[in-house]
Motif scaffolding. Sequence first.
Motif: not given
Ligand code: NI
Length: 174
Positions: A51, A94-95, A136-137, A140
């Motif tokens: 990210q 989510c960022l 979730h991470e 990614h």
């Molecule tokens: Ni996220």
Amino acid sequence: MSQRKIVIEPDPILRKKSENLEKVDDDIRRLLDDMLETMYAAPGIGLAAVQIGILKRLIVIDISKDKEKKDPIFLINPVIISRSNQTSIHEEGCLSLPGHFAEIERPDGCQIKFIDYNGKEKKLSANGLLSTCIQHEVDHLNGVLFIDYLSKLKKDMIVKKLVKQKKELNKVIL
Ligand code: NI
């Protein structure tokens, strides 16, 4: 420590698979510190290295509600070794998808193995919000976003809005 720029969907890098780290050194610790600072500033409760545009299997998480008592978790090369049969639903954001949220069903608990900030192998059992955040991470790191669990219609709608948001953002910057 310095803040990094967060990559916003749609961006092809968010779909790439991150690579395992060979060793944990001061450069990696500096990167983890930057990730944490970036996450706190956003603010968010989890951030994967991809990210901020780095395809390494690194995650920072802090689900503590108390801003005075920070409780960061650093996960290097995390692997989910088991998942509970029971599932739970959390509203996820989510960022990399600012302003968008959706209820996602995932296994309620999970167990992971990982390498910590000091390079030591560890195991962790999580449930509830921490378990959701870890899953979730880890997604990614495999190029998966929470919108991938939604119907095509809902997913397309969110991505369309993000494209528009990004255009507006660029206008302001220019
Ligand atoms: Ni996220």
